[in-house]
Design a protein around this motif. Structure first.
Motif, mmCIF file in Angstrom:
data_model
loop_
_atom_site.group_PDB
_atom_site.id
_atom_site.type_symbol
_atom_site.label_atom_id
_atom_site.label_comp_id
_atom_site.label_asym_id
_atom_site.label_seq_id
_atom_site.Cartn_x
_atom_site.Cartn_y
_atom_site.Cartn_z
ATOM 1 N N LEU A 20 0.711 5.279 3.025
ATOM 2 C CA LEU A 20 1.939 4.538 2.807
ATOM 3 C C LEU A 20 1.834 3.220 3.548
ATOM 4 N N SER A 21 2.099 2.122 2.843
ATOM 5 C CA SER A 21 2.016 0.806 3.481
ATOM 6 C C SER A 21 3.157 0.631 4.470
ATOM 7 N N ARG A 22 3.032 -0.354 5.335
ATOM 8 C CA ARG A 22 4.034 -0.563 6.383
ATOM 9 C C ARG A 22 5.405 -0.876 5.810
ATOM 10 N N SER A 23 5.472 -1.560 4.679
ATOM 11 C CA SER A 23 6.759 -1.926 4.085
ATOM 12 C C SER A 23 7.285 -0.846 3.141
ATOM 13 N N GLY A 24 6.455 0.095 2.783
ATOM 14 C CA GLY A 24 6.853 1.118 1.824
ATOM 15 C C GLY A 24 6.735 0.664 0.381
ATOM 16 N N ALA A 25 6.219 -0.545 0.160
ATOM 17 C CA ALA A 25 6.082 -1.084 -1.196
ATOM 18 C C ALA A 25 4.870 -0.540 -1.930
ATOM 19 N N ALA A 26 3.978 0.134 -1.219
ATOM 20 C CA ALA A 26 2.786 0.709 -1.842
ATOM 21 C C ALA A 26 2.522 2.083 -1.234
ATOM 22 N N ALA A 27 2.058 2.992 -2.090
ATOM 23 C CA ALA A 27 1.714 4.337 -1.645
ATOM 24 C C ALA A 27 0.577 4.848 -2.512
ATOM 25 N N GLY A 28 -0.241 5.686 -1.948
ATOM 26 C CA GLY A 28 -1.355 6.243 -2.700
ATOM 27 C C GLY A 28 -1.595 7.693 -2.325
ATOM 28 N N LEU A 29 -1.972 8.484 -3.329
ATOM 29 C CA LEU A 29 -2.285 9.887 -3.122
ATOM 30 C C LEU A 29 -3.558 10.215 -3.880
ATOM 31 N N ASN A 33 -6.803 17.336 -8.060
ATOM 32 C CA ASN A 33 -6.317 17.434 -9.438
ATOM 33 C C ASN A 33 -5.840 16.116 -10.019
ATOM 34 N N GLY A 34 -5.796 15.050 -9.223
ATOM 35 C CA GLY A 34 -5.339 13.773 -9.748
ATOM 36 C C GLY A 34 -5.109 12.751 -8.665
ATOM 37 N N ARG A 35 -4.623 11.599 -9.100
ATOM 38 C CA ARG A 35 -4.373 10.486 -8.192
ATOM 39 C C ARG A 35 -3.103 9.779 -8.606
ATOM 40 N N VAL A 36 -2.382 9.263 -7.619
ATOM 41 C CA VAL A 36 -1.159 8.509 -7.876
ATOM 42 C C VAL A 36 -1.222 7.248 -7.028
ATOM 43 N N TYR A 37 -0.905 6.111 -7.637
ATOM 44 C CA TYR A 37 -0.901 4.841 -6.926
ATOM 45 C C TYR A 37 0.379 4.106 -7.282
ATOM 46 N N HIS A 38 1.226 3.897 -6.289
ATOM 47 C CA HIS A 38 2.476 3.165 -6.474
ATOM 48 C C HIS A 38 2.337 1.813 -5.809
ATOM 49 N N GLY A 40 4.354 -2.095 -5.882
ATOM 50 C CA GLY A 40 5.426 -2.908 -6.445
ATOM 51 C C GLY A 40 6.347 -2.053 -7.299
ATOM 52 N N SER A 41 6.529 -2.459 -8.551
ATOM 53 C CA SER A 41 7.404 -1.713 -9.461
ATOM 54 C C SER A 41 6.615 -0.801 -10.394
ATOM 55 N N ARG A 42 5.337 -0.589 -10.121
ATOM 56 C CA ARG A 42 4.491 0.225 -11.001
ATOM 57 C C ARG A 42 4.012 1.495 -10.308
ATOM 58 N N VAL A 43 3.845 2.521 -11.118
ATOM 59 C CA VAL A 43 3.247 3.769 -10.653
ATOM 60 C C VAL A 43 2.178 4.152 -11.665
ATOM 61 N N GLU A 44 0.944 4.314 -11.197
ATOM 62 C CA GLU A 44 -0.148 4.732 -12.071
ATOM 63 C C GLU A 44 -0.589 6.127 -11.662
ATOM 64 N N ILE A 45 -0.849 6.955 -12.666
ATOM 65 C CA ILE A 45 -1.194 8.356 -12.437
ATOM 66 C C ILE A 45 -2.462 8.688 -13.206
ATOM 67 N N GLN A 46 -3.357 9.390 -12.551
ATOM 68 C CA GLN A 46 -4.553 9.912 -13.209
ATOM 69 C C GLN A 46 -4.553 11.421 -12.993
ATOM 70 N N ALA A 47 -4.549 12.166 -14.079
ATOM 71 C CA ALA A 47 -4.633 13.627 -14.003
ATOM 72 C C ALA A 47 -6.044 14.036 -14.387
ATOM 73 N N ARG A 48 -6.698 14.752 -13.510
ATOM 74 C CA ARG A 48 -8.080 15.164 -13.756
ATOM 75 C C ARG A 48 -8.145 16.353 -14.699
ATOM 76 N N HIS A 49 -9.121 16.327 -15.566
ATOM 77 C CA HIS A 49 -9.353 17.411 -16.513
ATOM 78 C C HIS A 49 -10.739 17.971 -16.253
ATOM 79 N N PHE A 96 -8.655 4.105 -2.977
ATOM 80 C CA PHE A 96 -7.740 2.970 -2.945
ATOM 81 C C PHE A 96 -6.706 3.108 -1.830
ATOM 82 N N THR A 97 -6.649 4.256 -1.152
ATOM 83 C CA THR A 97 -5.661 4.438 -0.099
ATOM 84 C C THR A 97 -5.931 3.553 1.117
ATOM 85 N N LEU A 98 -7.168 3.152 1.314
ATOM 86 C CA LEU A 98 -7.478 2.231 2.418
ATOM 87 C C LEU A 98 -6.818 0.878 2.202
#
Length: 103
Positions: A20-29, A33-38, A40-49, A96-98
């Motif tokens: 989680l970034s210091r301002s809370g404007a970005a987050a990554g997981l 089973n997958g990845r989530v990257y938030h 600004g106003s976008r959230v991108e999700i990758q679900a692994r198969h 990308f969490t770094l």
């Protein structure tokens, strides 16, 4: 944790990373089973198969875009309905969490 409030947690045993970034404007997981990257106003999700046909989704101001690796089309769902589009998705194959943590 940094002095300005950014947080990055790693669970080595289960291969999970959360940032989680210091301002809370970005987050990554990153999860097995997958990845989530938030950002600004976008959230991108990758679900692994397991067979390699990963699924991708993006929630943003235009609506929700989604596709799969073995699908040639990207679909956008918005107030007008569902249609194909030329949206692209971020490459989340690296850690990308770094970037989230150090922003």
């Amino acid at each position: 944790m940094t002095i300005d409030g950014a947080v990055r947690m790693t669970n080595v045993k289960n291969n999970i990373i959360l940032a989680l970034s210091r301002s809370g404007a970005a987050a990554g997981l990153i999860h097995p089973n997958g990845r989530v990257y938030h950002y600004g106003s976008r959230v991108e999700i990758q679900a692994r198969h397991q067979q390699g046909n990963n699924k991708y989704a993006k929630m943003w101001y235009k609506g929700v875009s989604f596709t799969a690796e073995q699908c040639a089309l990207v679909y956008l769902v918005d107030a007008a309905g569902t249609r194909t589009t030329t949206d692209t998705f971020l490459d989340m194959s690296q850690d990308f969490t770094l970037n989230v943590f150090y922003k």
